[in-house]
Design a protein around this motif. Sequence first.
Motif, PDB file in Angstrom:
ATOM      1  N   ASN A 137      91.471   8.702  53.321  1.00 31.56           N
ATOM      2  CA  ASN A 137      92.130   8.919  54.685  1.00 31.56           C
ATOM      3  C   ASN A 137      92.940   8.488  54.873  1.00 31.56           C
ATOM      4  O   ASN A 137      94.364   8.345  55.715  1.00 31.56           O
ATOM      5  CB  ASN A 137      91.120   7.806  55.169  1.00 31.56           C
TER       6      ASN A 137
ATOM      7  N   TYR B 283      93.360  16.904  62.256  1.00 33.63           N
ATOM      8  CA  TYR B 283      92.707  16.160  62.771  1.00 33.63           C
ATOM      9  C   TYR B 283      91.824  14.966  63.430  1.00 33.63           C
ATOM     10  O   TYR B 283      90.717  14.852  63.521  1.00 33.63           O
ATOM     11  CB  TYR B 283      93.793  15.171  61.639  1.00 33.63           C
TER      12      TYR B 283
ATOM     13  N   ILE C 266      94.368  20.831  57.437  1.00 33.47           N
ATOM     14  CA  ILE C 266      95.516  19.943  58.037  1.00 33.47           C
ATOM     15  C   ILE C 266      96.317  20.158  56.783  1.00 33.47           C
ATOM     16  O   ILE C 266      97.747  19.418  58.087  1.00 33.47           O
ATOM     17  CB  ILE C 266      95.561  18.534  57.744  1.00 33.47           C
TER      18      ILE C 266
ATOM     19  N   GLY D 273      89.220  16.837  61.582  1.00 35.05           N
ATOM     20  CA  GLY D 273      89.034  16.008  59.834  1.00 35.05           C
ATOM     21  C   GLY D 273      88.301  14.754  60.333  1.00 35.05           C
ATOM     22  O   GLY D 273      88.180  14.431  59.567  1.00 35.05           O
TER      23      GLY D 273
ATOM     24  N   GLU E 263      90.842  18.806  54.627  1.00 34.50           N
ATOM     25  CA  GLU E 263      92.633  18.097  54.424  1.00 34.50           C
ATOM     26  C   GLU E 263      93.231  19.238  54.174  1.00 34.50           C
ATOM     27  O   GLU E 263      94.750  18.109  54.181  1.00 34.50           O
ATOM     28  CB  GLU E 263      91.597  16.823  53.129  1.00 34.50           C
TER      29      GLU E 263
ATOM     30  N   VAL F  84      96.092  10.956  53.764  1.00 34.15           N
ATOM     31  CA  VAL F  84      95.995  12.144  56.115  1.00 34.15           C
ATOM     32  C   VAL F  84      96.865  11.248  56.007  1.00 34.15           C
ATOM     33  O   VAL F  84      97.601  12.017  56.684  1.00 34.15           O
ATOM     34  CB  VAL F  84      94.373  12.064  55.721  1.00 34.15           C
ATOM     35  N   GLN F  85      96.786  10.445  56.836  1.00 35.80           N
ATOM     36  CA  GLN F  85      97.030   9.982  57.886  1.00 35.80           C
ATOM     37  C   GLN F  85      98.533   9.433  57.685  1.00 35.80           C
ATOM     38  O   GLN F  85      99.030   9.532  58.872  1.00 35.80           O
ATOM     39  CB  GLN F  85      96.177   8.114  58.293  1.00 35.80           C
TER      40      GLN F  85
END
Length: 227
Positions: free
Chosen positions: A67, A149, A134, A153, A131, A70-71
């Motif tokens: 996570n 997201y 995204i 997401g 993911e 992704v952020q």
Amino acid sequence: MKFAFSLKNKLKIAFLLFCIMCCSLLIRFLEDKSVKKINESFISMYNDRLIPATDLYFIAENLYHKNSIVQNSLGFSERSVHPSVGKLRLAKYNRKIDSVVSKYELTLLVKQEKQHLDDLKSALTHQNVQENKILNLLHHDILEGRKLYETSGGNTSSKSLNSLSVLIKMQSKVGDELIKDSKIFVSGTKVYSTLQVMLAIAIGILIVGIVSASNAVKIQNEKFNLN
């Protein structure tokens, strides 16, 4: 006549001793079986509960890192990551998670655990798909990637963690049941030990009775001979 009476008493004593011996052997067999069950419970506790529980927490740690990647790829933190690099890092964590899940499947699972594990695998698969979508969008439109997201997401990551949390709680529940079973087996061994002590006392009393009866007969014979 006296010989027949003596033989009859000896047969009674022999039969009684034989019964006591059989009881002792049976108690010993049951005690060994109980100890074996206790040993199996502790082995299962370690191999099928303690180690897998540690592995499940390892999955949670990897989900947290995923996570964060992704952020970072979305630019939500100062440690920005290029989408291509993010995909490579996600693939590494996915392999780790898949490895742990495959290992977990080999442990002893009750019916409910199997169901929760299937739910977790489904949630993880859906999260991986989201993911990738995204990160693919970030190559073309970062706003669209952030929108996906924020709408779905982030929720997929939460669903995976929730499924994992349910499975961890289930681990604890089954572990408690194993502990209860072990306590029952331990109580059984205490009962068997008590029975063995009682049989030992019975044998002691029987021996004392035989010796006393033998002395009594000896004294009577001596008096008879004197007369």
